[in-house]
Each structure stands twice: as C-alpha cells, then as structure tokens.
Design a protein around this motif. Structure first.
Motif, mmCIF file in Angstrom:
data_model
loop_
_atom_site.group_PDB
_atom_site.id
_atom_site.type_symbol
_atom_site.label_atom_id
_atom_site.label_comp_id
_atom_site.label_asym_id
_atom_site.label_seq_id
_atom_site.Cartn_x
_atom_site.Cartn_y
_atom_site.Cartn_z
ATOM 1 N N ILE A 151 -18.457 20.027 4.502
ATOM 2 C CA ILE A 151 -18.048 20.138 3.102
ATOM 3 C C ILE A 151 -17.447 21.518 2.822
ATOM 4 O O ILE A 151 -16.411 21.632 2.180
ATOM 5 N N THR A 152 -18.107 22.577 3.299
ATOM 6 C CA THR A 152 -17.741 23.935 2.892
ATOM 7 C C THR A 152 -16.441 24.393 3.567
ATOM 8 O O THR A 152 -16.370 24.524 4.791
ATOM 9 N N ASP A 153 -15.429 24.649 2.728
ATOM 10 C CA ASP A 153 -14.166 25.195 3.247
ATOM 11 C C ASP A 153 -14.302 26.703 3.423
ATOM 12 O O ASP A 153 -15.234 27.326 2.890
ATOM 13 N N VAL A 154 -13.325 27.310 4.123
ATOM 14 C CA VAL A 154 -13.396 28.765 4.314
ATOM 15 C C VAL A 154 -13.081 29.499 3.009
ATOM 16 O O VAL A 154 -13.513 30.615 2.798
ATOM 17 N N ASP A 180 0.420 4.828 9.148
ATOM 18 C CA ASP A 180 -0.868 4.476 9.745
ATOM 19 C C ASP A 180 -1.982 5.482 9.479
ATOM 20 O O ASP A 180 -3.107 5.293 9.946
ATOM 21 N N GLY A 181 -1.681 6.557 8.762
ATOM 22 C CA GLY A 181 -2.739 7.529 8.486
ATOM 23 C C GLY A 181 -2.194 8.837 7.943
ATOM 24 O O GLY A 181 -1.058 8.895 7.453
ATOM 25 N N ILE A 182 -3.026 9.895 8.030
ATOM 26 C CA ILE A 182 -2.604 11.204 7.529
ATOM 27 C C ILE A 182 -2.810 12.257 8.631
ATOM 28 O O ILE A 182 -3.619 12.070 9.533
ATOM 29 N N ILE A 183 -2.061 13.345 8.505
ATOM 30 C CA ILE A 183 -2.272 14.503 9.377
ATOM 31 C C ILE A 183 -2.944 15.572 8.516
ATOM 32 O O ILE A 183 -2.470 15.860 7.400
ATOM 33 N N VAL A 184 -4.062 16.134 9.013
ATOM 34 C CA VAL A 184 -4.782 17.135 8.222
ATOM 35 C C VAL A 184 -4.845 18.459 8.970
ATOM 36 O O VAL A 184 -4.819 18.508 10.195
ATOM 37 N N SER A 185 -4.986 19.538 8.159
ATOM 38 C CA SER A 185 -5.068 20.876 8.717
ATOM 39 C C SER A 185 -6.036 21.698 7.871
ATOM 40 O O SER A 185 -6.289 21.364 6.709
ATOM 41 N N GLY A 186 -6.588 22.784 8.447
ATOM 42 C CA GLY A 186 -7.529 23.636 7.718
ATOM 43 C C GLY A 186 -8.804 23.810 8.521
ATOM 44 O O GLY A 186 -8.853 23.489 9.718
ATOM 45 N N ALA A 187 -9.851 24.338 7.870
ATOM 46 C CA ALA A 187 -11.115 24.583 8.587
ATOM 47 C C ALA A 187 -12.294 24.405 7.648
ATOM 48 O O ALA A 187 -12.219 24.733 6.469
ATOM 49 N N LYS A 188 -13.372 23.869 8.174
ATOM 50 C CA LYS A 188 -14.653 23.822 7.441
ATOM 51 C C LYS A 188 -15.589 24.769 8.170
ATOM 52 O O LYS A 188 -15.579 24.834 9.416
ATOM 53 N N THR A 189 -16.437 25.480 7.433
ATOM 54 C CA THR A 189 -17.268 26.496 8.083
ATOM 55 C C THR A 189 -18.748 26.334 7.736
ATOM 56 O O THR A 189 -19.071 25.637 6.770
#
Ligand SMILES: Cc1cc2nc3c(=O)[nH]c(=O)nc-3n(C[C@H](O)[C@H](O)[C@H](O)COP(=O)(O)OP(=O)(O)OC[C@H]3O[C@@H](n4cnc5c(N)ncnc54)[C@H](O)[C@@H]3O)c2cc1C
Length: 477
Positions: A151-154, A180-189
């Motif tokens: 849940i927690t993003d940076v 057919d879907g999505i491309i995601v980017s980022g980080a959860k910490t």
C-alpha cells in the motif's frame, strides 16, 4: 483440500524472483543466511494449518469454491468469524514468540477491503471489478498463497498529491493502457515479507483527486513477474543465546520496484476511479488495524513474563513497586485484547461481510502504539543495567572467564548465572537491541502512523452530539 505444507511453500519461493539485500542479489531466499530466518518463521503459518488439532482455528469454508481453505481467505460473514480471525492471528504470534506470522493476514486485509469497496464502485459506476476480486480470492485460496499487502508508496513530497510531485514515480501509476492490460511503474516501500511471499496485492495509499486518476490503482502481481524487483531491508545473522528472539523470529520488509510491469485486466481492481482511492486506503487501514490489535497480545504478555521472571531471578519479584509495574503491563496486554474483541463484536456489515468496527479498531491501534514505549520502560526499570552490560555467550564459553561469570552473575538462591543471563539477553533483544528499536518504530508506524488513527477517530466520532450535550448543559442555544 488446498492447504500447502511448509515444504511446498518454501519450494514455491524458488521461482526466479529478483531480490536484493545489502547490495547483493539473492539466489534463493530460503537458504540465504539472513532471509532464510523470516522465511522459516513465515512457514510456521503452513505448519499450523496442517495440524489436525488446530483445524477449527486455521481452516474455514470458502463458499464460492465449496472447499475448506485457510481461514484467512474466508469471507467473514459474522462477528464470530472476525473473532476467529483474531484468535488465529494471535495464536500465530504466540507461536512466533510475539512476532506475527503475517504472510496471509495483510494480503487478506487487502482482499477484504477490495471486496467492500469494489462492490460499491461497481454499483455506483457500472464497472465490473467485483467479479475479478472474487475470482482472485478463489485463486489465492485454491493455491493457498502467501500474499503481501503493498500500500505505502515512496511518496516524495508528503504535502503534495501524486499528480503534483516532481516525478510520477513517487506513486505507483499506469504508464500505458492496452487491450489486454496495463503497464505500471513506481515503487511501494516498507512492505512486510515482500522477499518471501508469492504475490503482492497493490492498493492506493491515500485519497486522490481527478488529476491523480493514473495513480488510483489496485492490482495483483506475482513476485517473479517481469520487471518486479525487491530490495530488502538489511539485517544480520545472530546467535540464539544472546538474541533468543531475533535469531529465530522476525520479518524483513522490502521496497518493491515496478519497472514497467504488465498487469492483465483480470488482475486489475481499480484503474483510474480516483474517487475510490481514499475509500480503499481507509477500508484497508481498518482491516489492518484489526490485524494489528489481534497480534499484539502475545508480545505484551511476553514483556510481562520476562519482567516478572527477571524480578524473581533478582530476588525482588514481590516488591510493591514491581507489582505496580507488572499490573500496568497486565492492563496493557488485556486492553489490547478488549479493543480487538469489541471491534469484532461491534462489527459493521458491508457488501455482505462483517467489517471490524472502524472507531474501535483505530482506538485500539492508537492505544497499543502510544503505550508500547511505556511498557518497555517498565520492563527495563524492573530488569536493571545488566540488560545491556552483561557478558555474552562467548564469555561464558571461554574457559578463562567462564568460572567468574558463573560466580558473579548468578541471582537469587538457586538461580544460575546461565539462566539469569538467558533472561537478561531476552530482555536486551526485546527492549534494547537493534531489533527492539525496529519493533518500537514498527509499533508506531506499522498499520499507519498515529496521526492517521487520530484523523480516523476524529472523523468517526459524533462530535456534534457532544457539542449539543454541552450546549444543553450550559443552557446556550
Ligand atoms: C516495520 C514496518 C512494516 C510495515 N509494513 C507495511 C506493509 O506490509 N505494507 C504497507 O503498505 N506498508 C507497510 N508499512 C508502512 C506504514 O504503513 C507506514 O510506515 C506508515 O503509513 C507511515 O508512512 P511513512 O513511514 O512513509 O512515513 P511518512 O508518511 O513519511 O510520515 C512521517 C510523518 O509525517 C507525517 N505526515 C505524512 N504526510 C503528511 C502530510 N501530508 N501532512 C502532515 N504530516 C504528514 C506523518 O503523520 C508522520 O508523522 C510498514 C511500516 C513499518 C515501519
């Protein structure tokens, strides 16, 4: 019956996942010197589920597939189901010497939050997320998965919304929408057990606005999916005499990197409906605070037990100030349980499932977080300075110092130096070590910062009713 053995769980972690710790890539989390410890700790969850004497506690029927599954994946229909869930989490934490097992609890907190919010979303907006959430629950239950909640993003600049940040990568977001879907980017910490679960269930961490729609995102992804990497927090290998708890039981949190990861639509549970991001974050928070309340009791009992034991070993177990401090520890342990049981008994009902009472769950989490440092203080005050200054197992093993230690570190009549040192080391491990410091901070911020609970309590209480009462008492209009 879809319940895995701990061997099957461990085997499932050898899947080509990309995990890093202390600057190195990890070949196999189950044999790595640091990561194998929490991995083994987590496997207790599977051992308990295999124990026929614990069947009533660990297993439950999942009506959608008509099978007996791990109780974590049950659809909790009644307050009794919530009480059983509490009991299961507490029992796991007791077996883990006060450390929760967690590898299904947090993920199923996410599933339960999705169950509630996606039904409201589908009803209000005509979307079709709920059937996907139900199918994913069936999948987790049928495969008896270990599941983390991410849940927690940076978060970058905490005062800014996701769309206002200098980089879109401060919050996990949609980079591209495909057929057919999505491309995601980022980080959860900070994600508990990230290196050694099977899948991540990803939810938004906060309320959002219209410009944030690419960040209003929930999905499930296997740990070994292409583009997923986990950077684990550091730890070290410890011996059991000097670190009786943290040499055997703990979790390692990780930062999960999503480097352009493809998520098929059947695993996407929110994609742009920004109005529901806050509801998902808050509903998850209540579930997770109920989990927090459920696992904290054994830790509080252990603190109490070690305080009384060292007082007895030191010959002061019956002194009045010791009794007073022990009484405070009793109150701490039992009040946590009272909040957990009350939150279950006074459940609300949403989307056909029982939901822990949000006010009581938040009050309980706030209570144990605000009281933890005081509980440690009581234990340290009772135990004395040897907690941090006593010799180690190595000094006891050294023939040149062994006899001195046996002579000078013995306690009250009949208490050997070795037994007394073992208890002092346990108290050091639990109250004054690096592990203790981690746990102090985790108690404040795990399940959300205390300010998050203050905000929730403020929102949930009927303040106006109290104002009316005050007006009536004062005779004003
Ligand atoms: C051991 C541990 C395990 C955890 N496990 C998980 C997990 O499994 N999954 C998961 O998703 N998360 C997990 N968490 C994350 C946990 O929920 C967060 O630590 C918590 O929500 C606080 O966020 P933060 O640590 O990023 O601190 P921050 O958000 O940086 O907060 C620090 C302080 O700033 C304040 N603050 C933040 N934003 C604002 C603002 N806009 N205005 C004013 N004040 C603000 C906060 O109230 C707090 O006092 C874990 C945390 C710990 C410590």
């Amino acid at each position: 019956m879809p319940l895995r053995t701990s061997e099957e769980y461990l085997e499932s972690l050898r899947d080509g996942r990309q995990v890093y710790i202390l600057g190195e890539s990890v070949e196999d989390v189950t044999t790595h010197p640091v990561l194998s410890v929490p991995t083994k700790h987590s496997s207790i969850e599977f051992d308990l589920a295999q124990d026929p004497d614990l069947k009533d506690l660990t297993q439950a029927e999942l009506e959608t597939i008509g099978e007996t599954v791990s109780r974590y994946y049950q659809l909790p229909r009644t307050p009794e189901d919530l009480l059983k869930r509490r009991e299961l989490i507490e029992y796991g934490s007791e077996v883990g010497l006060s450390f929760p097992l967690f590898i299904k609890a947090i993920g199923s907190d996410c599933l339960n939050a999705l169950h509630i919010v996606c039904e409201a979303l589908d009803n209000n907006e005509g979307t079709n997320y709920s059937p996907r959430v139900k199918a994913y629950r069936d999948y987790c239950a049928s495969n008896d998965l270990a599941l983390a909640g991410a849940i927690t993003d940076v978060k970058g600049d905490r005062s800014k919304l996701p769309s206002e940040q200098s980089s879109p990568d401060f919050y996990v977001h949609i980079v591209e929408r495909k057929d057919d879907g999505i491309i995601v980017s980022g980080a959860k910490t900070h994600i508990t057990a990230a290196p050694y679960v099977n899948e991540f269930l990803v939810l938004p961490t906060r309320a959002m606005k219209a410009d944030d729609s690419d960040f209003a995102l929930a999905f499930a992804v296997p740990v070994n999916a292409e583009g997923v990497k986990v950077i684990a927090r550091p730890d070290s290998v410890k011996n059991q005499f000097d670190f009786p708890l943290s040499s055997r039981h703990y979790h390692i949190e990780g930062t999960i990197i999503f480097d352009n990861v493809f998520i098929p639509w059947d695993r996407v549970f929110l994609a742009g409906e920004w109005q529901y991001a806050g509801a998902l974050a808050n509903t998850f928070a209540t579930w997770h605070r109920f989990t927090g309340l459920s696992y904290k009791g054994p830790g509080a009992d252990l603190l109490l037990g070690m305080a009384q034991l060292i007082a007895d070993y030191n010959g002061v177990g019956k002194a009045s100030h010791i009794k007073a401090k022990i009484t405070e520890l009793i109150q701490y342990a039992e009040t946590i349980r009272v909040f957990a049981r009350a939150a279950a008994r006074e459940a609300e009902f949403h989307a056909g499932i029982a939901f822990p009472n949000p006010l009581l769950a938040n009050m309980g989490k706030y209570y144990f977080a605000s009281g933890y440092h005081a509980a440690l203080r009581n234990v340290q005050e009772i135990a004395g300075g040897s907690v941090v200054t006593a010799p180690t197992s190595r000094d006891l093993a050294n023939p040149e110092t062994k006899e001195y230690i046996q002579r000078y570190f013995a306690g009250a009549e009949g208490v050997s130096a070795e037994d007394r040192l073992r208890v002092l080391k346990m108290i050091m491990d639990m109250t004054a070590s690096e592990y203790a410091g981690n746990w102090m901070l985790a108690t404040l911020h795990g399940e959300g910062s205390m300010e998050a609970q203050r905000l929730s309590m403020y929102r949930q209480y009927d303040i106006q009713r109290c104002v009316e009462l005050a007006k009536k008492a004062a005779g004003t209009n």
